[in-house]
Write a protein that holds these residues in place. Sequence first.
Motif, short mmCIF file in Angstrom:
data_model
loop_
_atom_site.label_atom_id
_atom_site.label_comp_id
_atom_site.label_asym_id
_atom_site.label_seq_id
_atom_site.Cartn_x
_atom_site.Cartn_y
_atom_site.Cartn_z
N SER A 1 0.81 -1.22 0.00
CA SER A 1 0.00 0.00 0.00
C SER A 1 0.84 1.27 0.00
O SER A 1 0.34 2.36 -0.29
CB SER A 1 -0.93 0.00 1.22
OG SER A 1 -0.19 -0.02 2.42
N ARG B 1 2.66 3.60 -5.00
CA ARG B 1 1.50 4.17 -5.69
C ARG B 1 1.72 4.36 -7.18
O ARG B 1 0.81 4.82 -7.88
CB ARG B 1 1.11 5.50 -5.02
CG ARG B 1 0.80 5.30 -3.54
CD ARG B 1 0.22 6.50 -2.87
NE ARG B 1 0.16 6.26 -1.44
CZ ARG B 1 0.91 6.90 -0.54
NH1 ARG B 1 1.74 7.85 -0.92
NH2 ARG B 1 0.81 6.61 0.74
N GLN C 1 -1.62 -0.11 -8.92
CA GLN C 1 -0.85 1.09 -9.23
C GLN C 1 -0.73 1.29 -10.75
O GLN C 1 -0.56 0.32 -11.50
CB GLN C 1 0.55 1.00 -8.64
CG GLN C 1 0.61 0.82 -7.13
CD GLN C 1 0.58 -0.65 -6.68
OE1 GLN C 1 0.21 -1.55 -7.44
NE2 GLN C 1 0.98 -0.89 -5.45
N SER D 1 -4.41 10.99 -4.52
CA SER D 1 -5.07 10.02 -3.63
C SER D 1 -4.90 8.63 -4.22
O SER D 1 -5.35 8.36 -5.34
CB SER D 1 -6.56 10.35 -3.50
OG SER D 1 -7.27 9.22 -3.03
N ALA D 2 -4.26 7.74 -3.46
CA ALA D 2 -4.06 6.37 -3.95
C ALA D 2 -5.40 5.69 -4.16
O ALA D 2 -5.57 4.92 -5.11
CB ALA D 2 -3.22 5.58 -2.95
N ASP E 1 -11.18 10.49 0.99
CA ASP E 1 -10.35 11.36 0.16
C ASP E 1 -11.18 12.26 -0.75
O ASP E 1 -10.75 13.37 -1.08
CB ASP E 1 -9.37 10.53 -0.67
CG ASP E 1 -8.11 10.19 0.10
OD1 ASP E 1 -7.96 10.66 1.24
OD2 ASP E 1 -7.26 9.45 -0.45
N TRP F 1 -4.18 13.91 1.77
CA TRP F 1 -4.77 12.61 1.45
C TRP F 1 -4.59 11.61 2.57
O TRP F 1 -3.53 11.53 3.20
CB TRP F 1 -4.12 12.06 0.17
CG TRP F 1 -4.23 12.94 -1.02
CD1 TRP F 1 -3.19 13.40 -1.80
CD2 TRP F 1 -5.42 13.45 -1.62
NE1 TRP F 1 -3.69 14.15 -2.82
CE2 TRP F 1 -5.05 14.22 -2.72
CE3 TRP F 1 -6.79 13.36 -1.31
CZ2 TRP F 1 -5.97 14.88 -3.55
CZ3 TRP F 1 -7.70 14.01 -2.12
CH2 TRP F 1 -7.29 14.75 -3.22
N HIS G 1 -5.71 8.42 1.74
CA HIS G 1 -5.65 7.22 0.91
C HIS G 1 -6.70 6.19 1.33
O HIS G 1 -6.46 4.99 1.32
CB HIS G 1 -4.25 6.63 0.91
CG HIS G 1 -3.20 7.63 0.51
ND1 HIS G 1 -3.12 8.19 -0.75
CD2 HIS G 1 -2.19 8.21 1.25
CE1 HIS G 1 -2.11 9.05 -0.79
NE2 HIS G 1 -1.55 9.09 0.40
N ARG G 2 -7.88 6.74 1.71
CA ARG G 2 -8.99 5.85 2.04
C ARG G 2 -10.30 6.60 1.82
O ARG G 2 -10.31 7.78 1.62
CB ARG G 2 -8.91 5.35 3.49
CG ARG G 2 -8.89 6.43 4.56
CD ARG G 2 -8.82 5.79 5.92
NE ARG G 2 -8.95 6.79 6.98
CZ ARG G 2 -7.94 7.35 7.63
NH1 ARG G 2 -6.70 6.98 7.33
NH2 ARG G 2 -8.16 8.27 8.57
#
Length: 271
Positions: A54, A57, A110, A214-215, A252, A268, A270-271
Amino acid sequence: MPDGASGMAAPVLVREDRGAVATLTLNRPAARNGLSLALLDALSAALRDIATNSGLRCVVIQAEGPVFCAGHDLKEITAHFADADGGHAFFADSMARCAAVMQAIPAVPQPVIAAVQGMATAAGCQLAAACDMVLAAEEARFCTPGVEIGLFCSTPAVALSRAVPRKAAMEMLLTAEPIDAAEARRIGLVNRILPGASLRAEAAALAARIAGRSALAVQLGKRNFHRQAGLPLAEAYEVAAAAMVENLLAEDAAEGIGAFLGKRAPEWRHR
């Protein structure tokens, strides 16, 4: 290729994780970075690991030497013509392993960027076409020349025909003529053309820029882009609409919209 200092064989694939970007470097320059079973297995293992990390990215695939990738290792293939089955088992295994790598690239969460510095031939062209984006050096060339040796590039055609218009793909497959970076960009195989000296730096900078988003949004977007691409229009919009709703419900999205309206940089989660 032996390492003169240690006598150890150099790895066929070199991985470097820097910040949120993983860089995979094909490292068989003496063999024109041919996709041997060892290199295919190394790519598969690296992509599997990256997919579950995680903290990563974005991914860059590049190569050492003057050739990006010459496709399957023909010396390795030729050695199996003498097998009891004429090479059938080995060829089937080799094609299956290659197909697994080419499917893993769009499947990893990714985004994957290819940085092509020289010739990308046959399965090497397939490798570039399978990536989400392609940056090419000015001297880069792309070719699917199998028909010249009686071996039509059927598996490279899968990725190629999904990256460029079908007639452009068929012309490459039937004529075996290499195309330059400008033509590759014109037909949609290449995103950007860069001086060779700055290719790696530009690929790293682009990857870092993508990794700064934002991932969750990027990975959800990549997944659903590939899901909808092969669907009829109505089904594609169903998939895309569901993805938008899922995205809007994420933390995000609230942060990003709030930051935009508040004229500040987003933070961010990332969720």
